[in-house]
Design a protein around this motif. Structure first.
Motif, PDB file in Angstrom:
ATOM      1  N   VAL A  25       1.122  -1.153   0.114  1.00 24.11           N
ATOM      2  CA  VAL A  25       0.046   0.044   0.184  1.00 24.11           C
ATOM      3  C   VAL A  25       1.063   1.368   0.005  1.00 24.11           C
ATOM      4  CG1 VAL A  25      -1.712   1.130   1.160  1.00 24.11           C
ATOM      5  CG2 VAL A  25      -2.182  -1.539   0.977  1.00 24.11           C
ATOM      6  N   LEU A  26       1.765   1.055   1.447  1.00 22.31           N
ATOM      7  CA  LEU A  26       2.909   2.574   0.590  1.00 22.31           C
ATOM      8  C   LEU A  26       3.597   2.595  -0.166  1.00 22.31           C
ATOM      9  CD1 LEU A  26       3.796   5.339   2.619  1.00 22.31           C
ATOM     10  CD2 LEU A  26       5.471   3.025   3.345  1.00 22.31           C
ATOM     11  N   MET A  27       4.187   1.594  -0.867  1.00 14.20           N
ATOM     12  CA  MET A  27       5.010   1.380  -1.773  1.00 14.20           C
ATOM     13  C   MET A  27       4.062   1.809  -3.508  1.00 14.20           C
ATOM     14  SD  MET A  27       8.321   2.009  -0.814  1.00 14.20           S
ATOM     15  CE  MET A  27       9.147   1.764  -2.453  1.00 14.20           C
ATOM     16  N   TYR A  28       3.322   1.067  -3.405  1.00 18.17           N
ATOM     17  CA  TYR A  28       2.687   1.257  -5.213  1.00 18.17           C
ATOM     18  C   TYR A  28       2.018   2.472  -5.680  1.00 18.17           C
ATOM     19  CZ  TYR A  28      -0.303  -0.120  -9.237  1.00 18.17           C
ATOM     20  OH  TYR A  28      -0.762  -0.280 -10.319  1.00 18.17           O
ATOM     21  N   PRO A  29       1.745   3.600  -4.696  1.00 17.44           N
ATOM     22  CA  PRO A  29       2.014   4.914  -5.565  1.00 17.44           C
ATOM     23  C   PRO A  29       3.172   5.431  -5.960  1.00 17.44           C
ATOM     24  CG  PRO A  29       1.060   4.348  -3.240  1.00 17.44           C
ATOM     25  CD  PRO A  29       1.407   3.454  -3.200  1.00 17.44           C
ATOM     26  N   ILE A  30       4.173   5.370  -4.913  1.00 20.24           N
ATOM     27  CA  ILE A  30       5.472   5.433  -4.864  1.00 20.24           C
ATOM     28  C   ILE A  30       6.670   4.849  -6.280  1.00 20.24           C
ATOM     29  CG2 ILE A  30       8.418   5.361  -4.066  1.00 20.24           C
ATOM     30  CD1 ILE A  30       6.877   5.567  -1.347  1.00 20.24           C
ATOM     31  N   VAL A  31       6.057   3.543  -6.810  1.00 20.96           N
ATOM     32  CA  VAL A  31       6.461   3.059  -7.549  1.00 20.96           C
ATOM     33  C   VAL A  31       5.764   3.137  -8.799  1.00 20.96           C
ATOM     34  CG1 VAL A  31       6.917   0.982  -8.514  1.00 20.96           C
ATOM     35  CG2 VAL A  31       7.285   0.833  -6.459  1.00 20.96           C
ATOM     36  N   SER A  32       4.690   3.793  -9.329  1.00 24.75           N
ATOM     37  CA  SER A  32       3.854   4.182  -9.436  1.00 24.75           C
ATOM     38  C   SER A  32       4.022   5.615 -10.293  1.00 24.75           C
ATOM     39  CB  SER A  32       2.017   4.424  -9.714  1.00 24.75           C
ATOM     40  OG  SER A  32       1.556   3.094  -9.809  1.00 24.75           O
ATOM     41  N   ALA A  33       4.366   6.352  -9.851  1.00 27.57           N
ATOM     42  CA  ALA A  33       4.795   8.284 -10.187  1.00 27.57           C
ATOM     43  C   ALA A  33       6.648   8.377  -9.903  1.00 27.57           C
ATOM     44  CB  ALA A  33       5.075   8.703  -8.421  1.00 27.57           C
ATOM     45  N   LEU A  34       7.116   6.924  -9.658  1.00 25.16           N
ATOM     46  CA  LEU A  34       8.334   6.639 -10.194  1.00 25.16           C
ATOM     47  C   LEU A  34       8.550   6.328 -11.736  1.00 25.16           C
ATOM     48  CD1 LEU A  34      10.629   5.346  -7.672  1.00 25.16           C
ATOM     49  CD2 LEU A  34      10.596   7.407  -8.187  1.00 25.16           C
ATOM     50  N   LEU A  35       7.616   5.441 -12.382  1.00 22.04           N
ATOM     51  CA  LEU A  35       7.404   4.859 -13.214  1.00 22.04           C
ATOM     52  C   LEU A  35       6.606   6.125 -14.203  1.00 22.04           C
ATOM     53  CD1 LEU A  35       6.390   0.783 -12.967  1.00 22.04           C
ATOM     54  CD2 LEU A  35       8.270   1.923 -14.759  1.00 22.04           C
ATOM     55  N   LEU A  36       5.693   6.890 -13.935  1.00 21.70           N
ATOM     56  CA  LEU A  36       5.631   8.149 -14.458  1.00 21.70           C
ATOM     57  C   LEU A  36       6.487   8.929 -14.912  1.00 21.70           C
ATOM     58  CD1 LEU A  36       1.445   8.282 -13.398  1.00 21.70           C
ATOM     59  CD2 LEU A  36       2.662   7.192 -15.518  1.00 21.70           C
ATOM     60  N   ARG A  37       6.720   9.469 -13.617  1.00 25.85           N
ATOM     61  CA  ARG A  37       8.587   9.858 -14.459  1.00 25.85           C
ATOM     62  C   ARG A  37       9.229   9.811 -15.018  1.00 25.85           C
ATOM     63  NH1 ARG A  37      10.248  12.587  -9.944  1.00 25.85           N
ATOM     64  NH2 ARG A  37       8.387  13.626  -9.133  1.00 25.85           N
ATOM     65  N   ALA A  38       9.533   8.731 -15.050  1.00 26.07           N
ATOM     66  CA  ALA A  38      10.441   7.655 -15.523  1.00 26.07           C
ATOM     67  C   ALA A  38      10.033   7.378 -17.220  1.00 26.07           C
ATOM     68  CB  ALA A  38      10.655   5.911 -15.696  1.00 26.07           C
ATOM     69  N   THR A  39       8.770   7.344 -17.920  1.00 30.31           N
ATOM     70  CA  THR A  39       8.076   6.958 -19.033  1.00 30.31           C
ATOM     71  C   THR A  39       7.730   9.487 -19.533  1.00 30.31           C
ATOM     72  OG1 THR A  39       6.334   6.544 -18.000  1.00 30.31           O
ATOM     73  CG2 THR A  39       7.567   4.659 -18.994  1.00 30.31           C
ATOM     74  N   ARG A  40       8.083   9.389 -19.436  1.00 26.77           N
ATOM     75  CA  ARG A  40       7.356  10.382 -19.778  1.00 26.77           C
ATOM     76  C   ARG A  40       7.766  11.368 -20.693  1.00 26.77           C
ATOM     77  NH1 ARG A  40       6.067  16.094 -17.164  1.00 26.77           N
ATOM     78  NH2 ARG A  40       5.615  17.850 -19.141  1.00 26.77           N
ATOM     79  N   SER A  41       9.468  11.056 -21.477  1.00 26.43           N
ATOM     80  CA  SER A  41       9.559  11.083 -22.757  1.00 26.43           C
ATOM     81  C   SER A  41       9.187  10.197 -23.836  1.00 26.43           C
ATOM     82  CB  SER A  41      11.637  10.572 -23.180  1.00 26.43           C
ATOM     83  OG  SER A  41      11.664   9.854 -22.478  1.00 26.43           O
ATOM     84  N   THR A  42       8.721   9.211 -23.146  1.00 24.73           N
ATOM     85  CA  THR A  42       8.235   7.778 -24.796  1.00 24.73           C
ATOM     86  C   THR A  42       6.878   8.657 -24.664  1.00 24.73           C
ATOM     87  OG1 THR A  42       9.127   6.048 -22.949  1.00 24.73           O
ATOM     88  CG2 THR A  42       7.052   5.975 -23.736  1.00 24.73           C
ATOM     89  N   ARG A  43       5.962   9.210 -23.466  1.00 18.23           N
ATOM     90  CA  ARG A  43       4.512   9.886 -23.671  1.00 18.23           C
ATOM     91  C   ARG A  43       4.866  10.913 -24.178  1.00 18.23           C
ATOM     92  NH1 ARG A  43       4.351   9.387 -18.087  1.00 18.23           N
ATOM     93  NH2 ARG A  43       3.784  11.482 -17.630  1.00 18.23           N
ATOM     94  N   ASP A  44       5.526  11.697 -24.672  1.00 21.82           N
ATOM     95  CA  ASP A  44       5.740  13.281 -25.174  1.00 21.82           C
ATOM     96  C   ASP A  44       5.853  12.363 -26.819  1.00 21.82           C
ATOM     97  OD1 ASP A  44       5.941  14.433 -23.080  1.00 21.82           O
ATOM     98  OD2 ASP A  44       7.918  14.928 -22.974  1.00 21.82           O
ATOM     99  N   GLU A  45       7.079  11.872 -27.166  1.00 20.33           N
ATOM    100  CA  GLU A  45       7.123  10.839 -28.111  1.00 20.33           C
ATOM    101  C   GLU A  45       6.049  10.391 -28.997  1.00 20.33           C
ATOM    102  OE1 GLU A  45      10.015   7.615 -30.855  1.00 20.33           O
ATOM    103  OE2 GLU A  45       9.983   8.120 -28.471  1.00 20.33           O
ATOM    104  N   PHE A  46       5.448   9.396 -27.450  1.00 17.52           N
ATOM    105  CA  PHE A  46       3.522   8.955 -28.403  1.00 17.52           C
ATOM    106  C   PHE A  46       2.803   9.912 -28.628  1.00 17.52           C
ATOM    107  CE2 PHE A  46      -0.645   7.408 -27.007  1.00 17.52           C
ATOM    108  CZ  PHE A  46      -0.956   6.271 -27.748  1.00 17.52           C
ATOM    109  N   ALA A  47       2.951  11.331 -28.105  1.00 20.46           N
ATOM    110  CA  ALA A  47       1.820  12.260 -28.614  1.00 20.46           C
ATOM    111  C   ALA A  47       1.958  12.703 -29.722  1.00 20.46           C
ATOM    112  CB  ALA A  47       1.605  12.814 -27.010  1.00 20.46           C
ATOM    113  N   GLU A  48       3.780  13.386 -29.704  1.00 16.16           N
ATOM    114  CA  GLU A  48       4.062  13.974 -31.190  1.00 16.16           C
ATOM    115  C   GLU A  48       4.052  13.227 -32.310  1.00 16.16           C
ATOM    116  OE1 GLU A  48       5.091  16.368 -33.818  1.00 16.16           O
ATOM    117  OE2 GLU A  48       4.854  16.746 -31.696  1.00 16.16           O
ATOM    118  N   LEU A  49       3.769  11.875 -31.857  1.00 12.99           N
ATOM    119  CA  LEU A  49       3.142  10.521 -33.165  1.00 12.99           C
ATOM    120  C   LEU A  49       2.112  10.858 -33.396  1.00 12.99           C
ATOM    121  CD1 LEU A  49       4.602   8.721 -35.288  1.00 12.99           C
ATOM    122  CD2 LEU A  49       4.558   6.796 -33.669  1.00 12.99           C
TER     123      LEU A  49
END
Length: 158
Positions: free
Chosen positions: A12-36
């Motif tokens: 319960v404690l780690m899930y939101p932290i891991v989720s936030a870290l993954l979303l931050r780490a994949t920001r450039s992927t989401r940006d590239e996805f949006a542009e494409l």
């Protein structure tokens, strides 16, 4: 009992932290996805039906439910072979495009980062499904199965 409580608390404690870290780490992927995605929606060579599916993929990027449904849809499609009957010639031609392949790959990365728990579940289930697909149909069917999963799971493309 104590170990179970500690495990649940940790999850319960780690899930939101891991989720936030993954979303931050994949920001450039989401940006590239949006542009494409923007380029493909403006491309006159892509028909309207495929543009609707492409647009629906954008709605999935932050939605945890996509991976929850994909966990069940992907193996169903793999084991039943539904992708072979649901994809017509124009779908296959569209999926052969380099930009479509790239969009699907980026989409996969984005939606997996949005739901780490269901991504883990999906990874386990899909490992068996992919092994079955490769044995039964060959490696190209993986792209077709993911595209058909998007077709079934994304609300706008159904």
């Amino acid at each position: 009992m104590e170990m179970k409580a500690i495990s649940i608390f940790f999850l319960v404690l780690m899930y939101p932290i891991v989720s936030a870290l993954l979303l931050r780490a994949t920001r450039s992927t989401r940006d590239e996805f949006a542009e494409l995605l923007r380029r493909m929606l403006q491309d006159p060579s892509i028909d309207e039906e495929h543009k609707i599916r492409i647009s629906a993929m954008a709605d999935d990027v932050f939605d945890w439910r996509f991976m929850a449904f994909a966990t069940f849809a992907f193996p169903w499609i793999a084991f039943t072979g539904d992708f072979k009957t649901d994809l017509d010639e124009t779908d296959i031609k569209f999926l052969e495009r380099d930009d479509a392949k790239r969009l699907i790959a980026l989409h996969m990365r984005c939606v997996t980062a949005a739901s780490p728990l269901f991504t883990l579940t999906f990874a386990i289930v899909s490992f068996v499904s992919i092994a079955f697909l490769i044995f039964r149909f060959g490696a190209t069917s993986i792209w077709e199965t993911w595209a058909d999963t998007v077709k079934y799971v994304s609300p706008k493309s159904a």
